[in-house]
Design a protein around this motif. Structure first.
Motif, PDB file in Angstrom:
ATOM      1  N   HIS A  48      -1.981   7.896  -1.059  1.00 38.32           N
ATOM      2  CA  HIS A  48      -3.378   7.974  -1.484  1.00 38.32           C
ATOM      3  C   HIS A  48      -4.194   8.307  -0.236  1.00 38.32           C
ATOM      4  N   LYS A  49      -4.297   9.589   0.063  1.00 42.14           N
ATOM      5  CA  LYS A  49      -4.889  10.046   1.322  1.00 42.14           C
ATOM      6  C   LYS A  49      -6.331   9.616   1.502  1.00 42.14           C
ATOM      7  N   GLU A  50      -7.079   9.426   0.404  1.00 43.07           N
ATOM      8  CA  GLU A  50      -8.485   9.043   0.527  1.00 43.07           C
ATOM      9  C   GLU A  50      -8.663   7.572   0.899  1.00 43.07           C
ATOM     10  N   SER A  51      -7.634   6.756   0.657  1.00 42.51           N
ATOM     11  CA  SER A  51      -7.772   5.323   0.940  1.00 42.51           C
ATOM     12  C   SER A  51      -7.732   5.068   2.440  1.00 42.51           C
ATOM     13  N   THR A  52      -8.199   3.919   2.831  1.00 40.81           N
ATOM     14  CA  THR A  52      -8.226   3.543   4.242  1.00 40.81           C
ATOM     15  C   THR A  52      -6.819   3.435   4.810  1.00 40.81           C
ATOM     16  N   GLU A 101     -17.208   0.506   9.501  1.00 38.36           N
ATOM     17  CA  GLU A 101     -16.611   1.743  10.031  1.00 38.36           C
ATOM     18  C   GLU A 101     -15.330   1.420  10.798  1.00 38.36           C
ATOM     19  N   LEU A 102     -14.302   2.196  10.513  1.00 37.93           N
ATOM     20  CA  LEU A 102     -13.033   2.034  11.220  1.00 37.93           C
ATOM     21  C   LEU A 102     -12.450   3.411  11.515  1.00 37.93           C
ATOM     22  N   THR A 103     -11.541   3.447  12.464  1.00 38.44           N
ATOM     23  CA  THR A 103     -10.926   4.707  12.863  1.00 38.44           C
ATOM     24  C   THR A 103      -9.533   4.814  12.253  1.00 38.44           C
ATOM     25  N   LEU A 104      -9.326   5.898  11.529  1.00 37.07           N
ATOM     26  CA  LEU A 104      -8.040   6.165  10.883  1.00 37.07           C
ATOM     27  C   LEU A 104      -7.046   6.705  11.913  1.00 37.07           C
ATOM     28  N   PRO A 105      -5.751   6.670  11.605  1.00 30.02           N
ATOM     29  CA  PRO A 105      -4.742   7.158  12.565  1.00 30.02           C
ATOM     30  C   PRO A 105      -4.944   8.607  12.995  1.00 30.02           C
ATOM     31  N   THR A 108     -10.213  10.323  12.602  1.00 24.92           N
ATOM     32  CA  THR A 108     -11.460  10.349  11.835  1.00 24.92           C
ATOM     33  C   THR A 108     -11.906   8.926  11.536  1.00 24.92           C
ATOM     34  N   THR A 109     -13.160   8.791  11.156  1.00 25.28           N
ATOM     35  CA  THR A 109     -13.671   7.457  10.815  1.00 25.28           C
ATOM     36  C   THR A 109     -13.898   7.365   9.311  1.00 25.28           C
ATOM     37  N   SER A 110     -13.934   6.143   8.832  1.00 25.56           N
ATOM     38  CA  SER A 110     -14.112   5.891   7.401  1.00 25.56           C
ATOM     39  C   SER A 110     -15.005   4.669   7.200  1.00 25.56           C
ATOM     40  N   ARG A 111     -15.806   4.714   6.142  1.00 27.11           N
ATOM     41  CA  ARG A 111     -16.615   3.568   5.726  1.00 27.11           C
ATOM     42  C   ARG A 111     -16.266   3.150   4.302  1.00 27.11           C
ATOM     43  N   VAL A 142     -10.406  -4.810  10.705  1.00 25.40           N
ATOM     44  CA  VAL A 142     -11.773  -4.734  11.207  1.00 25.40           C
ATOM     45  C   VAL A 142     -12.596  -5.811  10.501  1.00 25.40           C
ATOM     46  N   PRO A 143     -13.189  -6.724  11.263  1.00 22.97           N
ATOM     47  CA  PRO A 143     -13.999  -7.756  10.625  1.00 22.97           C
ATOM     48  C   PRO A 143     -15.304  -7.180  10.087  1.00 22.97           C
ATOM     49  N   GLY A 144     -15.908  -7.908   9.162  1.00 22.47           N
ATOM     50  CA  GLY A 144     -17.185  -7.500   8.595  1.00 22.47           C
ATOM     51  C   GLY A 144     -17.177  -7.614   7.083  1.00 22.47           C
TER      52      GLY A 144
END
Length: 167
Positions: A48-52, A101-105, A108-111, A142-144
């Motif tokens: 599922h490429k769109e998932s985190t 916000e986190l950084t994918l492998p 790119t970043t994702s929210r 990632v906390p939050g």
């Protein structure tokens, strides 16, 4: 007039039964129970490429204890049991996750992300499920505030936010 009085109860009951099985144009839903979540069986993992995480899984999910605060650790899960009414028998459900916000492998970043699924409700326009998110990958730690939303079109049927905290 006698014939009309005899068939009136039949028409009345037919009307009630017919209305009970016709979904409304305004579906509604609610969270029944929320908290920490576990996978109860060996999950079936699919891309599922769109998932985190880049993958998703199907398995038996269990909400184990009610809380909206989850300790940050790999394989920690959170989610909710929910129910909706007024749905057509077949509908497109949108499972959405919003997160800090986190950084994918791939750098790119994702929210967050959305996944669209075709589901079938029952003949009364009802559908229920358990939705959970498992922090399965290191880059997800990632906390939050993390939120899970279940939508049909632009209508939010169920939504819950969880505070993911570092130890």
């Amino acid at each position: 007039m006698t014939k009309l009085l005899r068939i009136f109860p039949f028409l009345f009951l037919l009307g009630i039964a017919g209305c009970a099985s016709i979904p409304s144009s305004n579906p509604t839903g609610k969270v029944l129970r929320y908290g920490a979540c576990t996978e109860g069986s060996e999950p079936v993992i699919y891309e599922h490429k769109e998932s985190t995480a880049g993958t998703a899984s199907r398995s038996d999910l269990n909400v184990t204890n009610q809380t909206d605060t989850i300790q940050l650790r790999k394989n920690a899960g959170f989610g909710f049991d929910w129910v909706a009414h007024g749905l057509p028998q077949t509908f497109e459900l949108i499972y959405a996750v919003a997160h800090p916000e986190l950084t994918l492998p791939d750098g790119t970043t994702s929210r967050g992300f959305e996944e669209k699924l075709i589901k079938r409700g029952n003949e009364l326009g009802e559908y229920s499920s358990t939705e959970c998110y498992i922090l399965s990958e290191d880059h997800e730690l990632v906390p939050g505030l993390w939120s899970i939303s279940i939508k049909v079109g632009n209508t939010i049927l169920a939504q819950k936010s969880f505070n993911i905290v570092a130890n």
